[in-house]
Design a protein around this motif. Sequence first.
Motif, short mmCIF file in Angstrom:
data_model
loop_
_atom_site.label_atom_id
_atom_site.label_comp_id
_atom_site.label_asym_id
_atom_site.label_seq_id
_atom_site.Cartn_x
_atom_site.Cartn_y
_atom_site.Cartn_z
N SER A 191 -3.10 2.49 5.18
CA SER A 191 -4.52 2.85 5.16
C SER A 191 -5.27 1.77 4.38
CB SER A 191 -4.71 4.24 4.53
OG SER A 191 -6.08 4.60 4.51
N THR A 192 -6.53 2.04 4.05
CA THR A 192 -7.35 1.11 3.28
C THR A 192 -7.85 1.79 2.01
OG1 THR A 192 -9.33 1.75 4.52
CG2 THR A 192 -8.11 -0.18 5.31
N MET A 193 -8.18 0.97 1.02
CA MET A 193 -8.69 1.48 -0.25
C MET A 193 -10.16 1.88 -0.11
SD MET A 193 -6.57 1.42 -2.89
CE MET A 193 -4.97 0.71 -3.36
N PRO A 194 -10.57 2.94 -0.81
CA PRO A 194 -12.02 3.22 -0.88
C PRO A 194 -12.72 2.15 -1.70
CG PRO A 194 -10.80 4.68 -2.34
CD PRO A 194 -9.78 3.93 -1.55
N GLU A 195 -14.02 2.05 -1.52
CA GLU A 195 -14.80 1.05 -2.23
C GLU A 195 -15.38 1.62 -3.52
OE1 GLU A 195 -15.30 -2.18 -1.60
OE2 GLU A 195 -13.90 -2.05 0.09
N PRO A 196 -15.47 0.78 -4.56
CA PRO A 196 -16.10 1.25 -5.81
C PRO A 196 -17.61 1.31 -5.65
CG PRO A 196 -15.55 -1.07 -5.99
CD PRO A 196 -15.00 -0.61 -4.66
#
Length: 418
Positions: free
Chosen positions: A381-386
Amino acid sequence: MIQSRMLVACPVFAILALLLVGCGRHRELPKTGPPPVTVAPAIKRQVVDFDEYTGHVEAISSVDVYAKVSGYLEEVAFQDGAMVKEGDLLFLIDKRTYQAEYDQAVSQRNLYQAREKLTKTTLARNEKLVGKGAVSQEAYDESVAQADEATAQVQAAESDIAAKKVNLDYCTISSPIAGRIDRTYVTKGNLIQSGVGNPTLLTTIVSVDPVYVYFDVDELALLGYIEQHVAQTDGRPDGSLKERKIPVEVSLADGTVYPHRGMIDFGSNQLDAATGTLTVRAIIPNPDGVLRPGLFTRIKVASGAPYDAVLVPQRAIGANQSNRFVYVLDESGNAVQKPVTLGTKQGPLQVVKTGLKEGEQVIINGTLLVRPGKPVKADHSTMPEPPPVEKDLLRSEDQEKPSADETKAETEDKPKES
């Protein structure tokens, strides 16, 4: 006797039968594969660290309204709790006594002016006659003294008129500042006392826009600010906090963010030895009058310049007795435990200072079933953004600093000299 022995033997035979049956049937546990997990590459983004403090609102100007002359209150000319402008009429004290005193002083001055006119006329006549011997020198000197005395009396009368005029004007009490007025503490018809003994407090007024917010910075945070400032200014002498133009964000007690940013404009010159804190003040625009004096707030201040940091979700971070860690996938698809040093929280993500590099495959979900060194079934998957960097909460010099990625890109795009 035989019957009792048979009763004792029956349970024994039953237990032996169950044991024989259990030994005859061996049940195997079902085999399970690698636990399913979700992995995502660690990201690097530009972030800013913030410190939060508890503050309270105070008015820039606060005035207690007293009467400067005594008398009976004749009129209250404002609504309780209303906004008033500088110079607006607030109270009116019965001025008849002071008006009479003023009129009497004016009449006394007129009398002295008439005497002055007479003495000056006499002096002018004697001045012509004294040279001819028609008037003695003694008479002439007396007329000079009388003229000077009359002039002095007129001047004293003028001063008395000015004093009486001041008292007369004090009967009209106007607002010294613009702001919000409190209720009236004295109603019409009451006797108002003035002077230093026991003056009558009539009401209070506080300014509305802008307001001050005071908060206390702890000693460790203060040392960090000083070290950062020294590093950024190359050891130049420290100026006032107002010159540094440090913006702040204000949050109210219900958690809502106040829409107007403030600016730090003052810091105390010494720490409170009892609490180990330094009192700092910010000035906040308050055009709608939302911030009232005495209100408690939360103050958010950037603790440093933006920097590039490796980020992972908070749920991906585990803990044991000695340190914090994350699970990453190795080339064989096994979960490897890596100790990390954590920084600040950035929304749903956590800054990782050391122990992890950008792009490493981090297990972000399903960590409870993971065992160090064992394979896992990875779902990528991908990381959420800060949260984005709030530029309006940075100092002007920090807003212009590019991130490490931007600097790297500029360096790569720049043509090399032959």
